[in-house]
Design an enzyme around this catalytic site. Structure first.
Site, PDB file in Angstrom:
ATOM      1  CG  ASP B  29     -12.286  31.646 -59.778  1.00 36.55           C
ATOM      2  OD1 ASP B  29     -11.737  32.313 -58.883  1.00 36.55           O
ATOM      3  OD2 ASP B  29     -11.871  30.535 -60.148  1.00 36.55           O
ATOM      4  CE  LYS B  86      -7.061  31.225 -59.866  1.00 36.50           C
ATOM      5  NZ  LYS B  86      -7.018  30.876 -58.436  1.00 36.50           N
ATOM      6  N   GLY B 240     -14.739  28.866 -57.446  1.00 39.59           N
ATOM      7  CA  GLY B 240     -14.181  29.050 -58.782  1.00 39.59           C
ATOM      8  C   GLY B 240     -15.236  28.801 -59.831  1.00 39.59           C
TER       9      GLY B 240
END
Lengths: 201, 299
Positions: B29, B86, B240
């Site tokens: 991420d 996303k 993430g």
């Protein structure tokens, strides 16, 4: 060597090495994973799989494969690179990185067809295979921009750009035969490896 | 012989094939172009372009949506590895926007606030491939039935706590072993109990594996966490908040990449784990009220 099963390793640091191993095993070839440079001593040929070329080259350097692999190839080890593997084997790239291994006399563009939505399948005619077309699966694929005199293009796109090339005991394809169940390109590389083991007349 | 060549894009082969190219790798991420370059230099196989990492989404509360396209394009321009982004569960217009931006993979993600509590996106209608989260085999097969070309176990994003990732990976892998061992006449009842398409249950029975690549996500914060998930049998990991919420992101990123490649070599994992500084702060999932849990979003 006599009586020993032919052994073709798959460079197993990142990417779809399992799919290559399964294809080789379907052809009766012993196909171990090569994770460390010392394991290159145990194989008759090597496949550099598809994956992320930036990542694979970084890991090649981190694990000390660059010198070991270059030396093996100079000594005659047959090598086949698919997609990222073709990029790894190139002499130069249009991008500023990664730094390829300069094994084959080809210049290559990475992601030559655009982004993932432009990834495609196309039927190819490949020299050395029978006439039936080979379904080429191109995923964020590279293309050969320049090929040296000793390099032979064995498959081209409709627009003429080479996507499969041979130079001596080296083979590079911009597409992924390991993602199909058509094992003819693996068969071609297997015969190149067998040829390399034959004693000189 | 002039072959009449047929060229096709957006096929199942090229969608699932890209995920296969990511195997054995780490997807990170990132919220800026600078972070994307750090991730690429550390050996990430792809980056997930976000406005906020999950631990900040959790802290900030409110509705979490698709990122600003400006941000996403900056990240696309900064790196040569694939870029994912996303969309909200069921928000097919956010997915259309991401496809138009040239994103390489869409994550229909429970980390964002769901747009539809009943339906996920019809992913077969897109040329861009999708990855979706799951907690168990039934959920994985429902998403694949809708066209997901890659699966990730959900874990509990933004917690730095591996317990839910382990629970979900063990559940998926354990169920696959159970299906594999069944008689063929038990498969329809299994499909009913899993609430999963029969054909996909049959495929798992025959192959013992999912028909697509399966990564782990949600709670991976250290090199050992990444190697744990790999040893449990996933194909790669998403990290993430674990990298850019640690005290030394560049080193943490590189260490997690190495531990993922050499997940079976404890001496290498030990070596890369030395002196990494602080991992991200963690949260206890057991004391977390259900409304704060992200994994229960979607079905």
């Amino acid at each position: 060597m006599a009586g020993r099963t032919l052994t073709i390793g798959a460079l197993a640091i990142q990417g779809d090495f399992l799919e290559h191993r399964l294809a080789l095993e379907r052809l009766g070839v012993h196909a171990p994973e090569v994770r460390l440079p010392a394991e290159l001593d145990d194989v008759d040929g090597l496949i550099i799989p598809g994956g992320e070329s930036t990542t694979i080259v970084q890991l090649i350097d981190i694990y000390g494969f660059r010198a070991a692999l270059t030396e093996k190839v100079r000594a005659g080890l047959p090598v086949w690179g698919t997609c990222a593997g073709m990029i790894v084997m190139a002499d130069s790239l249009t991008d500023r990185r990664p730094e390829p291994l300069h094994l084959m006399d080809i210049d290559v563009s990475r992601n030559a067809f655009g982004r993932q939505i432009d990834s495609f399948e196309e039927d190819l005619e490949i020299d050395g295979l029978d006439e039936a077309p080979f379904r080429g699966v191109f995923i964020r694929a590279p293309v050969v921009n320049r090929a040296g005199e000793l390099v032979k293009a064995i498959a081209r796109l409709r627009d003429g750009r080479p996507v499969a090339v041979r130079q001596g005991r080296m083979l590079a394809t911009a597409f992924h035969p390991e993602l199909t169940d058509d094992d003819r390109v693996h068969g071609l590389f297997k015969s190149m490896v067998e040829e390399s083991l034959r004693p000189l007349p | 012989m002039a072959t009449d060549t047929i060229v096709e894009t957006g096929t199942w082969q090229v969608k699932t094939g890209l995920a296969k190219m990511l195997k054995g790798g780490v997807i990170m991420d990132v919220v800026t172009a600078e972070q994307a370059r750090i991730a690429e230099d550390a050996g990430a196989v792809a980056v997930m372009a976000l406005e906020r990492v999950p631990s900040d989404i959790r802290k900030d509360g409110g509705v979490a949506r698709m990122s600003d396209p400006t941000k996403i394009v900056e990240i696309i321009d900064a790196v040569t590895i694939p870029v994912m982004a996303k969309c909200r569960i069921g928000h097919f217009v956010e997915a259309q926007v991401l496809e138009a931006l040239g994103i390489d993979y869409i994550d229909e993600s429970e980390v964002l606030t769901p747009a539809d509590e009943n339906n996920h996106v019809d992913k077969n209608a897109f040329k861009v491939p999708f990855v979706c989260g799951c907690r168990d085999l039934g959920e994985a097969l429902r998403r694949i039935g809708e066209g997901a070309a890659m699966i990730r176990t959900k874990g509990e994003a933004g917690t730095g706590n591996i317990v839910e990732a382990v629970r979900h990976a063990r559940s998926v892998i354990g169920e696959m072993k159970r299906i594999r061992g069944m008689d063929s006449d038990e498969l329809m009842a299994a499909a009913r109990d899993l609430k999963a398409p029969y054909d996909l249950v049959k495929e798992v029975h025959e192959t013992g594996a999912l028909p697509v690549v399966n990564f782990a996500a949600g709670g991976i914060a250290t090199p050992a966490d990444a190697a744990l998930m790999m040893q449990l049998g996933v194909d790669g990991v998403f990290v993430g908040s674990g990298i850019f919420k640690s005290s030394n992101p560049g080193r943490m990123a590189e260490a997690i990449v190495k531990a993922t490649t050499h997940y079976n070599a404890p001496e290498i994992i030990a070596d890369v784990s030395r002196g990494l500084g602080d991992a991200m702060p963690g949260l206890d999932v057991r004391t977390m009220p259900e409304e704060e849990q992200l994994a229960v979003r979607g079905w």
